[in-house]
Design a protein around this motif. Structure first.
Motif, PDB file in Angstrom:
ATOM      1  N   MET A   1       0.851  -1.173   0.000  1.00  0.00           N
ATOM      2  CA  MET A   1       0.000   0.000   0.000  1.00  0.00           C
ATOM      3  C   MET A   1       0.902   1.244   0.000  1.00  0.00           C
ATOM      4  SD  MET A   1      -2.838   1.276   2.814  1.00  0.00           S
ATOM      5  CE  MET A   1      -4.066   0.050   2.458  1.00  0.00           C
ATOM      6  N   SER A   2       0.590   2.184  -0.880  1.00  0.00           N
ATOM      7  CA  SER A   2       1.391   3.403  -0.964  1.00  0.00           C
ATOM      8  C   SER A   2       1.148   4.286   0.259  1.00  0.00           C
ATOM      9  CB  SER A   2       1.040   4.177  -2.233  1.00  0.00           C
ATOM     10  OG  SER A   2      -0.253   4.728  -2.117  1.00  0.00           O
ATOM     11  N   LYS A   3       2.082   5.188   0.505  1.00  0.00           N
ATOM     12  CA  LYS A   3       1.948   6.097   1.651  1.00  0.00           C
ATOM     13  C   LYS A   3       0.722   6.990   1.500  1.00  0.00           C
ATOM     14  CE  LYS A   3       6.776   6.362   2.997  1.00  0.00           C
ATOM     15  NZ  LYS A   3       7.908   7.237   3.273  1.00  0.00           N
ATOM     16  N   LYS A   4       0.457   7.429   0.275  1.00  0.00           N
ATOM     17  CA  LYS A   4      -0.707   8.294   0.022  1.00  0.00           C
ATOM     18  C   LYS A   4      -2.004   7.552   0.339  1.00  0.00           C
ATOM     19  CE  LYS A   4      -2.932  10.936  -3.630  1.00  0.00           C
ATOM     20  NZ  LYS A   4      -2.923  11.285  -5.049  1.00  0.00           N
ATOM     21  N   ARG A   5      -2.096   6.327  -0.094  1.00  0.00           N
ATOM     22  CA  ARG A   5      -3.304   5.528   0.153  1.00  0.00           C
ATOM     23  C   ARG A   5      -3.450   5.201   1.641  1.00  0.00           C
ATOM     24  NH1 ARG A   5      -5.367   0.174  -3.069  1.00  0.00           N
ATOM     25  NH2 ARG A   5      -7.447   0.268  -2.205  1.00  0.00           N
ATOM     26  N   LYS A   6      -2.326   4.931   2.302  1.00  0.00           N
ATOM     27  CA  LYS A   6      -2.360   4.640   3.733  1.00  0.00           C
ATOM     28  C   LYS A   6      -2.855   5.850   4.520  1.00  0.00           C
ATOM     29  CE  LYS A   6       0.417   3.057   7.592  1.00  0.00           C
ATOM     30  NZ  LYS A   6       1.723   2.663   8.082  1.00  0.00           N
ATOM     31  N   LYS A   7      -2.366   7.052   4.161  1.00  0.00           N
ATOM     32  CA  LYS A   7      -2.824   8.265   4.838  1.00  0.00           C
ATOM     33  C   LYS A   7      -4.315   8.498   4.597  1.00  0.00           C
ATOM     34  CE  LYS A   7       1.238  11.080   5.454  1.00  0.00           C
ATOM     35  NZ  LYS A   7       1.787  12.421   5.358  1.00  0.00           N
ATOM     36  N   ALA A   8      -4.764   8.245   3.374  1.00  0.00           N
ATOM     37  CA  ALA A   8      -6.188   8.417   3.059  1.00  0.00           C
ATOM     38  C   ALA A   8      -7.029   7.446   3.873  1.00  0.00           C
ATOM     39  CB  ALA A   8      -6.434   8.221   1.566  1.00  0.00           C
ATOM     40  N   ALA A   9      -6.573   6.214   4.015  1.00  0.00           N
ATOM     41  CA  ALA A   9      -7.310   5.213   4.792  1.00  0.00           C
ATOM     42  C   ALA A   9      -7.342   5.587   6.272  1.00  0.00           C
ATOM     43  CB  ALA A   9      -6.684   3.833   4.609  1.00  0.00           C
ATOM     44  N   GLU A  10      -6.213   6.045   6.804  1.00  0.00           N
ATOM     45  CA  GLU A  10      -6.174   6.457   8.210  1.00  0.00           C
ATOM     46  C   GLU A  10      -7.102   7.641   8.469  1.00  0.00           C
ATOM     47  OE1 GLU A  10      -2.005   7.136   8.821  1.00  0.00           O
ATOM     48  OE2 GLU A  10      -1.601   5.024   9.255  1.00  0.00           O
ATOM     49  N   ALA A  11      -7.106   8.608   7.564  1.00  0.00           N
ATOM     50  CA  ALA A  11      -7.989   9.772   7.713  1.00  0.00           C
ATOM     51  C   ALA A  11      -9.456   9.357   7.630  1.00  0.00           C
ATOM     52  CB  ALA A  11      -7.674  10.816   6.640  1.00  0.00           C
ATOM     53  N   PHE A  12      -9.752   8.439   6.722  1.00  0.00           N
ATOM     54  CA  PHE A  12     -11.118   7.955   6.557  1.00  0.00           C
ATOM     55  C   PHE A  12     -11.611   7.280   7.841  1.00  0.00           C
ATOM     56  CE2 PHE A  12     -13.936   4.410   5.526  1.00  0.00           C
ATOM     57  CZ  PHE A  12     -15.010   5.111   5.004  1.00  0.00           C
ATOM     58  N   PHE A  13     -10.821   6.381   8.387  1.00  0.00           N
ATOM     59  CA  PHE A  13     -11.248   5.672   9.598  1.00  0.00           C
ATOM     60  C   PHE A  13     -11.292   6.599  10.814  1.00  0.00           C
ATOM     61  CE2 PHE A  13     -10.147   1.895   7.078  1.00  0.00           C
ATOM     62  CZ  PHE A  13     -11.361   1.245   7.196  1.00  0.00           C
ATOM     63  N   LYS A  14     -10.432   7.593  10.860  1.00  0.00           N
ATOM     64  CA  LYS A  14     -10.491   8.577  11.935  1.00  0.00           C
ATOM     65  C   LYS A  14     -11.814   9.347  11.863  1.00  0.00           C
ATOM     66  CE  LYS A  14      -8.153  12.641  13.759  1.00  0.00           C
ATOM     67  NZ  LYS A  14      -7.110  13.629  13.537  1.00  0.00           N
ATOM     68  N   ASP A  15     -12.216   9.723  10.661  1.00  0.00           N
ATOM     69  CA  ASP A  15     -13.493  10.420  10.484  1.00  0.00           C
ATOM     70  C   ASP A  15     -14.675   9.518  10.831  1.00  0.00           C
ATOM     71  OD1 ASP A  15     -12.094  12.649   9.702  1.00  0.00           O
ATOM     72  OD2 ASP A  15     -12.435  12.338   7.558  1.00  0.00           O
ATOM     73  N   CYS A  16     -14.574   8.238  10.476  1.00  0.00           N
ATOM     74  CA  CYS A  16     -15.637   7.281  10.825  1.00  0.00           C
ATOM     75  C   CYS A  16     -15.770   7.147  12.338  1.00  0.00           C
ATOM     76  CB  CYS A  16     -15.355   5.915  10.212  1.00  0.00           C
ATOM     77  SG  CYS A  16     -15.603   5.820   8.439  1.00  0.00           S
ATOM     78  N   LEU A  17     -14.654   7.028  13.027  1.00  0.00           N
ATOM     79  CA  LEU A  17     -14.694   6.911  14.481  1.00  0.00           C
ATOM     80  C   LEU A  17     -15.258   8.165  15.126  1.00  0.00           C
ATOM     81  CD1 LEU A  17     -11.310   5.098  15.186  1.00  0.00           C
ATOM     82  CD2 LEU A  17     -13.610   4.195  15.552  1.00  0.00           C
ATOM     83  N   GLY A  18     -14.932   9.315  14.568  1.00  0.00           N
ATOM     84  CA  GLY A  18     -15.465  10.567  15.089  1.00  0.00           C
ATOM     85  C   GLY A  18     -16.978  10.636  14.953  1.00  0.00           C
ATOM     86  N   LEU A  19     -17.487  10.253  13.799  1.00  0.00           N
ATOM     87  CA  LEU A  19     -18.931  10.244  13.596  1.00  0.00           C
ATOM     88  C   LEU A  19     -19.584   9.214  14.506  1.00  0.00           C
ATOM     89  CD1 LEU A  19     -21.293  11.383  11.896  1.00  0.00           C
ATOM     90  CD2 LEU A  19     -20.960   9.448  10.375  1.00  0.00           C
ATOM     91  N   ASN A  20     -18.960   8.082  14.675  1.00  0.00           N
ATOM     92  CA  ASN A  20     -19.500   7.038  15.534  1.00  0.00           C
ATOM     93  C   ASN A  20     -19.607   7.520  16.976  1.00  0.00           C
ATOM     94  OD1 ASN A  20     -20.233   4.276  16.316  1.00  0.00           O
ATOM     95  ND2 ASN A  20     -18.237   4.263  17.284  1.00  0.00           N
ATOM     96  N   SER A  21     -18.555   8.107  17.482  1.00  0.00           N
ATOM     97  CA  SER A  21     -18.573   8.515  18.890  1.00  0.00           C
ATOM     98  C   SER A  21     -19.492   9.711  19.122  1.00  0.00           C
ATOM     99  CB  SER A  21     -17.163   8.844  19.373  1.00  0.00           C
ATOM    100  OG  SER A  21     -16.645   9.949  18.676  1.00  0.00           O
ATOM    101  N   ARG A  22     -19.661  10.553  18.112  1.00  0.00           N
ATOM    102  CA  ARG A  22     -20.498  11.737  18.245  1.00  0.00           C
ATOM    103  C   ARG A  22     -21.980  11.412  18.127  1.00  0.00           C
ATOM    104  NH1 ARG A  22     -17.488  14.090  14.640  1.00  0.00           N
ATOM    105  NH2 ARG A  22     -19.008  13.818  13.009  1.00  0.00           N
ATOM    106  N   SER A  23     -22.358  10.563  17.187  1.00  0.00           N
ATOM    107  CA  SER A  23     -23.774  10.472  16.838  1.00  0.00           C
ATOM    108  C   SER A  23     -24.386   9.081  16.821  1.00  0.00           C
ATOM    109  CB  SER A  23     -23.983  11.095  15.462  1.00  0.00           C
ATOM    110  OG  SER A  23     -23.579  12.419  15.464  1.00  0.00           O
TER     111      SER A  23
END
Length: 76
Positions: A1-23
């Motif tokens: 997995m490229s570094k760019k794709r890894k960063k995109a995946a990490e950001a995506f899951f961070k946003d998912c966790l944020g939405l999960n914990s908030r709502s």
């Protein structure tokens, strides 16, 4: 997995966790009435009111839809 794709995946899951914990827990487990959602936290045992303005719930729904679009179209 490229570094760019890894960063995109990490950001995506961070946003998912944020939405999960908030709502998600409130939407799924709250006591819904005509004007709002009432939720009692298990850790604090204190009742709080959420989404008394229906546009707040719509905004959270739009965030969830945007996350789903990111997953599907950016191929995370």
């Amino acid at each position: 997995m490229s570094k760019k794709r890894k960063k995109a995946a990490e950001a995506f899951f961070k946003d998912c966790l944020g939405l999960n914990s908030r709502s998600r827990l409130i939407v799924a487990r709250a006591l819904w009435t005509v004007g709002d959602a009432s939720h009692v936290s298990r850790s604090r045992l204190k009742r709080t009111i959420h989404f008394s303005d229906f546009n707040d719930l719509r905004a959270e729904t739009r965030k969830a839809q945007a996350l789903m679009s990111r997953m599907l179209f950016e191929r995370i």
